[in-house]
Design an enzyme around this catalytic site. Structure first.
Site, PDB file in Angstrom:
ATOM      1  N   SER A 125     -16.623  -1.056  -2.208  1.00  0.00           N
ATOM      2  CA  SER A 125     -16.939   0.103  -3.252  1.00  0.00           C
ATOM      3  C   SER A 125     -18.567   0.105  -3.701  1.00  0.00           C
ATOM      4  O   SER A 125     -18.842   0.033  -4.706  1.00  0.00           O
ATOM      5  CB  SER A 125     -15.988  -0.126  -4.395  1.00  0.00           C
ATOM      6  N   HIS A 159      -4.060   2.345  -0.051  1.00  0.00           N
ATOM      7  CA  HIS A 159      -3.921   3.829  -0.078  1.00  0.00           C
ATOM      8  C   HIS A 159      -2.539   4.054  -0.806  1.00  0.00           C
ATOM      9  O   HIS A 159      -1.936   4.721  -0.481  1.00  0.00           O
ATOM     10  CB  HIS A 159      -3.699   4.081   1.428  1.00  0.00           C
ATOM     11  N   ASP A 185     -11.207   2.537  -7.281  1.00  0.00           N
ATOM     12  CA  ASP A 185     -12.599   1.821  -7.102  1.00  0.00           C
ATOM     13  C   ASP A 185     -13.231   1.949  -8.539  1.00  0.00           C
ATOM     14  O   ASP A 185     -14.052   0.979  -9.159  1.00  0.00           O
ATOM     15  CB  ASP A 185     -13.465   2.374  -5.911  1.00  0.00           C
ATOM     16  N   TYR A 219      -9.611   9.966   6.147  1.00  0.00           N
ATOM     17  CA  TYR A 219      -9.079   9.444   4.752  1.00  0.00           C
ATOM     18  C   TYR A 219      -8.439  11.036   4.180  1.00  0.00           C
ATOM     19  O   TYR A 219      -7.268  10.767   3.886  1.00  0.00           O
ATOM     20  CB  TYR A 219     -10.406   9.163   3.955  1.00  0.00           C
ATOM     21  N   ARG A 272     -15.805  -4.051  -5.746  1.00  0.00           N
ATOM     22  CA  ARG A 272     -14.586  -4.716  -5.749  1.00  0.00           C
ATOM     23  C   ARG A 272     -13.893  -5.067  -4.694  1.00  0.00           C
ATOM     24  O   ARG A 272     -14.295  -4.521  -3.491  1.00  0.00           O
ATOM     25  CB  ARG A 272     -13.599  -3.872  -6.447  1.00  0.00           C
TER      26      ARG A 272
END
Ligand code: GAF
Length: 391
Positions: free
Chosen positions: A132, A38, A178, A228, A31
């Protein structure tokens, strides 16, 4: 390469590897996120599209009759061998076998036994490029297991099973974007996903005068690193201070009022998320109205916010956006931004379709001069989500 050409090729590769044609063929797309970065783990909105890059699996029953699943990949020497007879445990961090293993664990936990298989995997989703590739591999595995067992999961359950695989086997605490888009993508549509209610709205994107370009800086990122999860924690901290369940429920005004009580970094993380959720809703409206200059401006604003407040960009991504801005609307670029988790990977640009070739040449050349990198560019129409092609 079209999906048809790709699957024909994977079918041939399977026959070469295993000496017979495959009984099942399935595919799941990568994707690109047009906007809404985020925001998924903050219960916000995202606006991704599936791209014409796919993880494809060809498979047949194992001739030896045991229950092991052998997955050979054209991109890797060592096969992944999954043995459902033993409790499935994660492989060492970074191994691609974790994605199919996590998905198989999800099926076994539901009492669904696929039986022994020989599988060949071929993915055209660039690895580590923020497009992804891992979700495509998870969703491809889940689609194969559905095809083999004849048990179709509800699409939301399927996406959540794949997200769990990523959390528990790959060690990456991702949101839901995702896996949802890889399952639910639709040709010629973006997917506006409300990550709280999980309601999806298809946003048509079929104006032939515009195109989506994906610029891969080829700078690799490592999202299972500390950045992350650290961003996720900072968002949770901000929500707690603001007294809301998630940043989805916070307003820019409330954040300004609380500014004195919030650490500057946490404040800026929250400012990004609150602004990005608004931008995503406006961008979806702009796309529905074909108002490309407005959508483009929102994409640039998203990039600056990710660069300055969320701090997940990098020099190469910033350089691509600067080059896009210098080409400008006059030169055929409406907007451009980094896409995906960040720290490398890709930019997404909204451009006039009739100047794609000129723009591609110019970005590649300017990137080389400005940063020394050899970027790669391709365009993609919004593609369909995961499909069973044969079987
Ligand atoms: C990664 C994650 F997997 C997604 O869930 C999302 O948070 C994205 O980064 C940032 O928007 O792709």
């Amino acid at each position: 390469m079209t999906l048809q050409e790709l699957t024909a090729r994977v079918s041939q590769e399977f026959a070469k590897t295993y000496g017979r044609p495959p009984r099942w063929l399935v595919a799941a797309p990568g994707r690109v996120n047009v906007i809404g970065e985020h925001t998924d783990y903050n219960d916000g909105f995202v606006l991704p599209m599936a791209i014409e890059r796919f993880a494809v699996m060809a498979a047949d029953r194992s001739p030896d009759g045991n229950d092991k699943i052998w997955i050979r990949s054209v991109q890797s020497q060592a096969p992944a061998v999954l043995d459902p007879a033993k409790p499935l445990k994660p492989f060492p961090k970074g191994e691609w076998a974790n994605y199919p293993a996590g998905v198989l664990a999800g099926f076994l936990a539901r009492g669904i036994q696929p039986g022994g298989l020989e599988v060949l995997l071929h993915s055209t989703v660039p690895l580590g490029g923020g497009l992804s590739s891992s979700a495509a591999l998870e969703v491809c595995t889940a689609t194969l297991l559905e095809a083999v067992t004849g048990k179709n999961l509800d699409p939301v359950e399927k996406a959540l099973l794949c997200q769990k695989a990523e959390h528990e086997f790959a060690g990456m605490p991702c949101g839901i974007m995702d896996q949802f888009i890889s399952v639910m993508g639709r040709e010629n549509h973006l997917l506006l996903l409300d990550c709280r209610s999980r309601q999806t709205d298809l946003v048509p994107m079929n104006d032939p005068s515009v195109a989506i370009l994906i610029v891969n800086t080829n700078v690799k990122h490592e999202l299972t690193g500390s950045e992350y999860p650290a961003r996720r924690k900072q968002c949770e901290t901000a929500a707690k201070i603001l007294g809301v369940p998630a940043l989805r429920d916070a307003t820019a005004d409330a954040l300004e009022r609380a500014k004195g009580n919030i650490d500057d970094v946490v404040y800026r993380r929250a400012r990004h998320v609150i602004g990005e959720i608004e931008r995503t809703i406006h961008a979806a409206e702009g796309i529905r109205a074909g108002n490309w200059p407005t959508v483009g401006q929102l994409m640039y604003a998203s990039h600056y916010s990710l660069r300055d407040d969320y701090e997940v960009s990098c020099a190469e991504l910033d350089a691509v956006v600067e080059i896009a801005e210098s080409i400008g609307i006059k030169g055929g670029i409406y907007g451009c931004r980094m896409t995906g988790g960040g720290f490398g990977g890709c930019c997404v640009a909204l451009v006039r379709a009739n100047v794609v070739e000129n723009i591609t040449r110019k970005i590649l050349a300017d990137c080389k001069v400005k940063t020394g990198i050899d970027a790669a560019i391709f365009s993609s129409r919004p593609a369909a989500g995961a499909t069973i092609i044969k079987g």
